[in-house]
Design a protein around this motif. Sequence first.
Motif, PDB file in Angstrom:
ATOM      1  N   VAL A  85       0.831  -1.200   0.000  1.00  0.00           N
ATOM      2  CA  VAL A  85       0.000   0.000   0.000  1.00  0.00           C
ATOM      3  C   VAL A  85       0.876   1.265   0.000  1.00  0.00           C
ATOM      4  CG1 VAL A  85      -1.601   1.314   1.450  1.00  0.00           C
ATOM      5  CG2 VAL A  85      -1.977  -1.133   1.103  1.00  0.00           C
ATOM      6  N   SER A  86       1.925   1.243   0.808  1.00  0.00           N
ATOM      7  CA  SER A  86       2.788   2.422   0.890  1.00  0.00           C
ATOM      8  C   SER A  86       3.738   2.518  -0.301  1.00  0.00           C
ATOM      9  CB  SER A  86       3.586   2.400   2.193  1.00  0.00           C
ATOM     10  OG  SER A  86       2.723   2.447   3.300  1.00  0.00           O
ATOM     11  N   LEU A  87       4.197   1.382  -0.803  1.00  0.00           N
ATOM     12  CA  LEU A  87       5.017   1.401  -2.022  1.00  0.00           C
ATOM     13  C   LEU A  87       4.216   2.017  -3.159  1.00  0.00           C
ATOM     14  CD1 LEU A  87       6.708  -2.144  -1.986  1.00  0.00           C
ATOM     15  CD2 LEU A  87       7.795   0.063  -1.483  1.00  0.00           C
ATOM     16  N   SER A  88       2.922   1.686  -3.188  1.00  0.00           N
ATOM     17  CA  SER A  88       2.065   2.210  -4.233  1.00  0.00           C
ATOM     18  C   SER A  88       1.951   3.734  -4.138  1.00  0.00           C
ATOM     19  CB  SER A  88       0.688   1.543  -4.126  1.00  0.00           C
ATOM     20  OG  SER A  88      -0.170   1.982  -5.151  1.00  0.00           O
ATOM     21  N   ASP A  89       1.839   4.242  -2.924  1.00  0.00           N
ATOM     22  CA  ASP A  89       1.781   5.697  -2.737  1.00  0.00           C
ATOM     23  C   ASP A  89       3.057   6.375  -3.244  1.00  0.00           C
ATOM     24  OD1 ASP A  89      -0.744   6.127  -1.585  1.00  0.00           O
ATOM     25  OD2 ASP A  89      -0.021   5.596   0.417  1.00  0.00           O
ATOM     26  N   VAL A  90       4.188   5.765  -2.927  1.00  0.00           N
ATOM     27  CA  VAL A  90       5.463   6.346  -3.356  1.00  0.00           C
ATOM     28  C   VAL A  90       5.587   6.274  -4.882  1.00  0.00           C
ATOM     29  CG1 VAL A  90       7.965   5.946  -3.319  1.00  0.00           C
ATOM     30  CG2 VAL A  90       6.685   6.065  -1.177  1.00  0.00           C
ATOM     31  N   ALA A  91       5.167   5.155  -5.454  1.00  0.00           N
ATOM     32  CA  ALA A  91       5.170   5.022  -6.916  1.00  0.00           C
ATOM     33  C   ALA A  91       4.296   6.102  -7.544  1.00  0.00           C
ATOM     34  CB  ALA A  91       4.669   3.632  -7.319  1.00  0.00           C
ATOM     35  N   ALA A  92       3.173   6.403  -6.892  1.00  0.00           N
ATOM     36  CA  ALA A  92       2.235   7.390  -7.432  1.00  0.00           C
ATOM     37  C   ALA A  92       2.798   8.811  -7.396  1.00  0.00           C
ATOM     38  CB  ALA A  92       0.912   7.338  -6.667  1.00  0.00           C
ATOM     39  N   MET A  93       3.933   8.999  -6.715  1.00  0.00           N
ATOM     40  CA  MET A  93       4.618  10.295  -6.727  1.00  0.00           C
ATOM     41  C   MET A  93       5.716  10.312  -7.782  1.00  0.00           C
ATOM     42  SD  MET A  93       3.026  11.902  -4.312  1.00  0.00           S
ATOM     43  CE  MET A  93       4.014  13.387  -4.032  1.00  0.00           C
ATOM     44  N   GLY A  94       5.864   9.227  -8.507  1.00  0.00           N
ATOM     45  CA  GLY A  94       6.947   9.142  -9.489  1.00  0.00           C
ATOM     46  C   GLY A  94       8.294   8.898  -8.835  1.00  0.00           C
ATOM     47  N   ALA A  95       8.282   8.429  -7.604  1.00  0.00           N
ATOM     48  CA  ALA A  95       9.531   8.242  -6.856  1.00  0.00           C
ATOM     49  C   ALA A  95       9.895   6.765  -6.772  1.00  0.00           C
ATOM     50  CB  ALA A  95       9.395   8.824  -5.452  1.00  0.00           C
ATOM     51  N   ARG A  96      11.159   6.513  -6.455  1.00  0.00           N
ATOM     52  CA  ARG A  96      11.625   5.141  -6.264  1.00  0.00           C
ATOM     53  C   ARG A  96      11.709   4.864  -4.769  1.00  0.00           C
ATOM     54  NH1 ARG A  96      13.505   1.225  -9.178  1.00  0.00           N
ATOM     55  NH2 ARG A  96      13.532   2.431 -11.089  1.00  0.00           N
ATOM     56  N   PRO A  97      11.026   3.823  -4.287  1.00  0.00           N
ATOM     57  CA  PRO A  97      11.061   3.533  -2.844  1.00  0.00           C
ATOM     58  C   PRO A  97      12.441   3.056  -2.419  1.00  0.00           C
ATOM     59  CG  PRO A  97       9.876   1.806  -4.020  1.00  0.00           C
ATOM     60  CD  PRO A  97      10.166   2.882  -5.021  1.00  0.00           C
ATOM     61  N   ARG A  98      12.894   3.516  -1.259  1.00  0.00           N
ATOM     62  CA  ARG A  98      14.229   3.144  -0.770  1.00  0.00           C
ATOM     63  C   ARG A  98      14.211   2.497   0.611  1.00  0.00           C
ATOM     64  NH1 ARG A  98      18.532   5.639  -2.841  1.00  0.00           N
ATOM     65  NH2 ARG A  98      19.543   3.872  -1.819  1.00  0.00           N
ATOM     66  N   PHE A  99      13.391   3.043   1.505  1.00  0.00           N
ATOM     67  CA  PHE A  99      13.431   2.604   2.904  1.00  0.00           C
ATOM     68  C   PHE A  99      12.022   2.418   3.435  1.00  0.00           C
ATOM     69  CE2 PHE A  99      16.882   5.687   2.137  1.00  0.00           C
ATOM     70  CZ  PHE A  99      17.968   4.821   2.226  1.00  0.00           C
TER      71      PHE A  99
END
Lengths: 372, 372
Positions: free
Chosen positions: A102-116
């Motif tokens: 769910v949170s990875l999806s939010d970060v993806a929706a910002m055009g960002a790459r999840p790191r931590f």
Amino acid sequence: MSEDSRGDDNNLESSRESSARSAARGEFDFIERVRRQELKRLGLTQDNSSLVRGIGDDAAVISQRAGLDTVITADLLVEGVDFDLDRFNSAPRDIGHKALAVSLSDVAAMGARPRFCLLSVGVPEARWRGPFLDEFYRGVRSLASRHGVVIIGGDTSRTPDRVVVDSIVLGEVKSGRAVLRSGARPGDLIFVTGSLGGAAAGLKILERRTAADLKTPAGAEGLSRAERRLIRRQNRPTPRVEWGALLGEKGLANAMIDLSDGLSSDLGRLCRESGVGATIRAENVPLDPALRAATADGAEALSLALDGGEDFELLFTVSPRKASRLPGRVGGVAVTCVGEATDRAGSVKLSRGEKSEALAPAGFEHFRRDGG
Amino acid sequence: MSEDSRGDDNNLESSRESSARSAARGEFDFIERVRRQELKRLGLTQDNSSLVRGIGDDAAVISQRAGLDTVITADLLVEGVDFDLDRFNSAPRDIGHKALAVSLSDVAAMGARPRFCLLSVGVPEARWRGPFLDEFYRGVRSLASRHGVVIIGGDTSRTPDRVVVDSIVLGEVKSGRAVLRSGARPGDLIFVTGSLGGAAAGLKILERRTAADLKTPAGAEGLSRAERRLIRRQNRPTPRVEWGALLGEKGLANAMIDLSDGLSSDLGRLCRESGVGATIRAENVPLDPALRAATADGAEALSLALDGGEDFELLFTVSPRKASRLPGRVGGVAVTCVGEATDRAGSVKLSRGEKSEALAPAGFEHFRRDGG
């Protein structure tokens, strides 16, 4: 209420002493174990990584770098509201997967790459003694490693009776490249990744089965392959991490949101934030193939695709002149143009052939503050 | 279990539609309100701040800067375990304050300056309809503004029956200057900020009163001034933000931890991480003045100061040659040298005059995994 901890014992010191002097430092030991496993996986010790230190300390430490922005999101999942361990027979591992997804999806929706990521987990006594936490973290770790995400912290606490999880993910994106909900312009083409309606259809199957036979929790018996696929979409959603990061890196999307509550609700939000309207073409909405296979009712399938939540696909808008630069597939996942943004702010339409009707938000929401 | 949401209704679409079509977008509206208030307080709009964007979007966005490290912590508080709204009559505002204070204290303990926070809040239906969330955020906002901390996001969710809060704070510290638990060296002097035992004494007062008279929740009536001060230390702890930031900026501390579980427990952790031992001098332990005033029992007071949790003071170690550079007070708060680190790893002693005994960890911990 508080019979498990401070409640019944009026003598604070003695209860604290006896608990601690039993030398069973459960919570602490568990976090320590997560930390060691994570450091081992990363092939680093706490002191030799310049990027991350402090795992297991009062807080985690991450290096900042010029030219990057940090993106951060937190998502709270509550047993009995967002998931149901007993009733739907979903495994602790699924909960770990889904919380992070769910949170990875939010970060993806910002055009960002999840790191931590950091996970705060509250667990009732009964589950604490069982394999819950190990299994939960197995789910987290498996999804995290798939995307190169490092578990840097969190908190573990007891709860009186239900599991609660707060999933926090930090991502990175080039400065100024984060894709907000507010950037859509009239004329933009609207795309979605993957396919829709599968997660809601999976939930329906789980609900029907458990209602029909509460004594025999939903297993694999008697389920078609398509049904099992739909249940998996509900229990182990796949966040579109690679698509999100690519759209941010290449600056292709003007606005983006992830489909957590359903296309009709989430598109409404994006339009409101951007001050635009939208028209969605019903015939272009990409139905989950398993949903097509599992139901003959086309209207129901479309309704699930438009209003069913938790697909965790990305919805984004692209200037027409840039649309040809979109790759056909990323990581095996295609995108589909489902409509376009219009200059009629607040007007979100669904067209079917020549006809057009209002597409009202009808997704799932946790709460109605004023509602009856 | 899940009767409030997906549980009883087998027809997913209709329940989702009716709920959403009632157009009462409670959760969304609330987060939007928090966002607007925060932007107003900061005197910025979402788009004109280079430091923060994306409040209320899928995720928040923060600029990274070369030469800085980010410090991040998450703390989960659960009703009935970490606080008790009904029984102790603590106000929602206190819960907001305390949730943020706990995480600010963690960031301070890293020698970092807190900058941003996210709050994930789960609220049961009954409280959602009341002023809980507004009051909760008033408590958060008040403490946040005092330290220049910006609320950048979080999540709001429904829970079946209890309030849960996950408080996430991000801080900043010069690269490599974060103060870990693991940096103490034999011979270091051990200091604590402020005074100890007050929060645990406050909890005892609350527990006694509510046990004695459950019908009349603890109010101000019949309490001495000292007792009210102790209750306030329990309900509205003051994180040592300025001390923490100063120690990090000036590089004065070799190791640091905040006293959340109690000196005996937390010092034990610091020693374990650092591979050192410690001797604490009982006569130097700074008792909360209100604790002295409220009790004539010196042994009980010392026990609360050593083993009582939630004082949220900082414990840190300093090389003897640097000790003279410590300021006498920061923001009105003094520090006291309570002992020194030794080379006998694992040995934590309490000395009284000529005598010395082992100081076993006896603080409060949420959970005993293996415990009876």
